[in-house]
Design an enzyme around this catalytic site. Structure first.
Site, PDB file in Angstrom:
ATOM      1  CD  GLU A   1      -2.960  -0.997   2.356  1.00  0.00           C
ATOM      2  OE1 GLU A   1      -2.807  -0.134   3.229  1.00  0.00           O
ATOM      3  OE2 GLU A   1      -3.942  -1.757   2.328  1.00  0.00           O
TER       4      GLU A   1
ATOM      5  CD  GLU B   1      -3.637  -5.904   3.980  1.00  0.00           C
ATOM      6  OE1 GLU B   1      -4.439  -5.102   4.509  1.00  0.00           O
ATOM      7  OE2 GLU B   1      -2.408  -5.746   4.005  1.00  0.00           O
TER       8      GLU B   1
HETATM    9  C1  GBH Z   1      -4.382  -2.256   5.593  1.00  0.00           C
HETATM   10  O1  GBH Z   1      -4.558  -0.886   5.411  1.00  0.00           O
HETATM   11  C2  GBH Z   1      -2.972  -2.524   6.044  1.00  0.00           C
HETATM   12  O2  GBH Z   1      -2.201  -3.102   5.010  1.00  0.00           O
HETATM   13  C3  GBH Z   1      -2.890  -3.373   7.271  1.00  0.00           C
HETATM   14  O3  GBH Z   1      -1.607  -3.308   7.826  1.00  0.00           O
HETATM   15  C4  GBH Z   1      -3.954  -2.955   8.247  1.00  0.00           C
HETATM   16  O4  GBH Z   1      -3.828  -3.606   9.482  1.00  0.00           O
HETATM   17  C5  GBH Z   1      -5.293  -3.260   7.625  1.00  0.00           C
HETATM   18  O5  GBH Z   1      -5.421  -2.696   6.360  1.00  0.00           O
HETATM   19  C6  GBH Z   1      -6.484  -2.825   8.451  1.00  0.00           C
HETATM   20  O6  GBH Z   1      -6.560  -1.436   8.552  1.00  0.00           O
HETATM   21  O7  GBH Z   1      -8.528   6.830  10.233  1.00  0.00           O
HETATM   22  O8  GBH Z   1      -7.970   8.595   8.691  1.00  0.00           O
HETATM   23  O9  GBH Z   1      -6.239   7.472   9.884  1.00  0.00           O
HETATM   24  C7  GBH Z   1      -5.816  -0.502   4.916  1.00  0.00           C
HETATM   25  C8  GBH Z   1      -5.820   0.958   4.525  1.00  0.00           C
HETATM   26  C9  GBH Z   1      -5.213   3.058   5.462  1.00  0.00           C
HETATM   27  C10 GBH Z   1      -7.224   2.023   6.134  1.00  0.00           C
HETATM   28  C11 GBH Z   1      -5.250   3.925   6.715  1.00  0.00           C
HETATM   29  C12 GBH Z   1      -7.282   2.902   7.346  1.00  0.00           C
HETATM   30  C13 GBH Z   1      -6.671   4.979   8.324  1.00  0.00           C
HETATM   31  C14 GBH Z   1      -7.484   6.201   7.969  1.00  0.00           C
HETATM   32  N1  GBH Z   1      -5.871   1.798   5.709  1.00  0.00           N
HETATM   33  N2  GBH Z   1      -6.637   4.157   7.098  1.00  0.00           N
HETATM   34  S1  GBH Z   1      -7.557   7.342   9.301  1.00  0.00           S
END
Ligand code: GBH
Length: 446
Positions: free
Chosen positions: A172, A353
């Site tokens: 990602e 994922e």
């Molecule tokens: C994935 O990210 C990751 O690859 C993994 O490590 C993680 O544990 C999993 O998904 C579950 O989240 O609330 O504004 O800070 C998924 C993409 C990007 C989604 C960051 C959540 C946080 C947004 N993620 N986002 S915020």
């Protein structure tokens, strides 16, 4: 050949790669053992207020010590594929130089254990744990970090390459860009849009250089990128919303997909960034050829759709999971898989994922009833099955996650695992969804 339709059982291809995924910093713990160096997440998680409850990955699910037990859990589930990540600071504590043998040995033991149990290893080279020493030298804002990554990848390929059938380069890149450098919720916690897209370019370059390193090593392993993709829908019928959703799609999806698979950055995004942006000024002749070095497969991670309003904001349409950013919309899985195949050709796909957090507790009878996870996975797998029936070359599917783990800024509050981890004792308990997934794998569907 695949029976479809609302009435019959769904059957997946007999060689379908049923899997589950994890990442190093989220499960391993043992952050000071066997010569591991510090990563940006060790630093970031110790800054007060950055993670919920001040949680860190120091212990996590203690997988570094309990990997043998975890391998047995995977065998009991019947997994055919296990996606994990290699911790760069275990291999190069300072991000450069000769590899640390004790770090390599851990992954060799893990990979051998997978082979012994008939499980295919799928290894991600970088799941956000940049060596802190490289961050101190400007991290992904520095073009040199892309070259450091290629050297690290080369060391790992030399030591482990023949034992890993599928390599994924960078997990990602968009999340590093958006959460690390735009919103600042992830390490290194910056809020600097001009830096963010230069980081995007260097992450893409790092990917391409690693692909070339694998090819130069004459490896028979396969390699590809791992992208989290978001279908972007207009929030209403107006032409303004359609245009806003199109640009949003550029930043969420095409910035990465086009550079990797078409060898060019999308013109609308470049125009929006402007010729004076650090990214546009940072692109050198030949970079796009490196970035678009042919890959063997594309790894797709799908969690949520985005609905875009006429003024370019995102809006909620569907109920969310425990993670407020995640709207539950299984059709988005079908839409994103078929779109990638339509727009980029029949490149083999893997879902690396898909999952959700649920409010799990260990019952007095020793069970964990996560019915919501079963519904979620069933609906998303059904959408993936429809995509296969529509001609998408999807070869495997990995649940995020095998184990409850350190969910970055959310710490240990969100539980994403098929397997419950009682952090006080580190006891593992198969949730109801794990029992369900085992039967899905055994039956080849549901
Ligand atoms: C994935 O990210 C990751 O690859 C993994 O490590 C993680 O544990 C999993 O998904 C579950 O989240 O609330 O504004 O800070 C998924 C993409 C990007 C989604 C960051 C959540 C946080 C947004 N993620 N986002 S915020």
């Amino acid at each position: 050949s695949i029976p479809t339709g609302p009435t019959g059982p769904l059957r997946f291809p007999s060689d379908f790669g049923w899997g589950a995924a994890t990442s190093a910093y989220q499960i391993e713990g043992a952050t000071k053992e066997d010569g591991r160096g510090e990563s940006v997440w060790d630093t970031f998680s110790r800054v007060p207020g950055r993670t919920r409850n001040g949680d860190t990955g120091d212990v996590a699910a203690d997988h570094y010590h309990r990997y043998a037990e975890d391998l047995d859990l995977m065998r009991d589930l019947g997994l055919r594929s296990y996606r994990f990540s290699i911790s760069w600071p275990r291999i190069q504590p300072d991000g450069t130089g000769a590899p640390n043998q004790r770090g390599l040995d851990f992954y060799r033991r893990l990979i051998d254990g997978l082979h012994e149990r008939g499980i295919e290893p799928m290894a991600t080279l970088f799941h956000w744990d940049l060596p802190q020493a490289l961050q101190d030298a400007d991290g992904w804002e520095s073009r040199d970090t892309a070259h450091r990554f290629a050297d690290y990848a080369d060391s790992v390929f030399s030591a482990l390459g023949d034992r890993v059938s599928v390599w994924l380069t960078i997990n990602e890149p968009k999340t590093v860009v958006q959460n690390g450098y735009l919103i600042g919720h992830h390490a290194p916690g910056r809020q600097d849009p001009d830096a963010a897209y230069l980081v995007a370019h260097h992450l893409q370059l790092a990917h391409g250089l690693a692909v070339r390193a694998l090819r130069a090593a004459n490896s028979t392993s396969r390699i590809g990128p791992a992208l989290n993709l978001h279908p972007c829908y207009p929030a209403d019928d107006s032409p303004e919303a359609a245009a806003a959703a199109q640009l949003y799609d550029g930043y969420e999806n095409r910035l990465y997909l086009d550079s990797l698979l078409k060898g060019s950055y999308p013109q609308d995004v470049l125009a929006d960034l402007g010729s004076r942006s650090r990214m546009v000024r940072g692109i050198r002749d030949g970079d796009l050829a490196v970035i678009s070095s042919p890959v063997d497969l594309l790894a797709v991670q799908y969690y949520t759709p985005i609905y875009v309003t006429a003024d370019g904001r995102s809006e909620q349409r569907w109920p969310t999971s425990e993670a407020e950013w995640q709207q539950i919309y299984p059709d988005g899985m079908y839409d994103i898989l078929t779109r990638v195949t339509r727009d980029y050709g029949p490149i083999p796909l893997t879902v690396t994922e898909n999952g959700l957090p649920t409010p799990d507790t260990l019952g007095t009878d020793g069970t964990v009833d996560d019915a919501g996870r079963i519904t979620f996975l069933r609906d998303h797998l059904a959408a993936a099955h429809r995509a296969i029936a529509a001609g998408v070359p999807l070869e495997s599917f990995h649940v995020w996650s095998l184990l409850d783990n350190f969910e970055w800024a959310e710490g240990y509050d969100q539980r994403w695992g098929l397997v419950y981890v009682d952090y006080a004792t580190q006891r593992r308990v198969l949730k109801r969804s794990a029992h369900w997934y085992r039967s899905v794998i055994a039956e080849g569907g549901f």
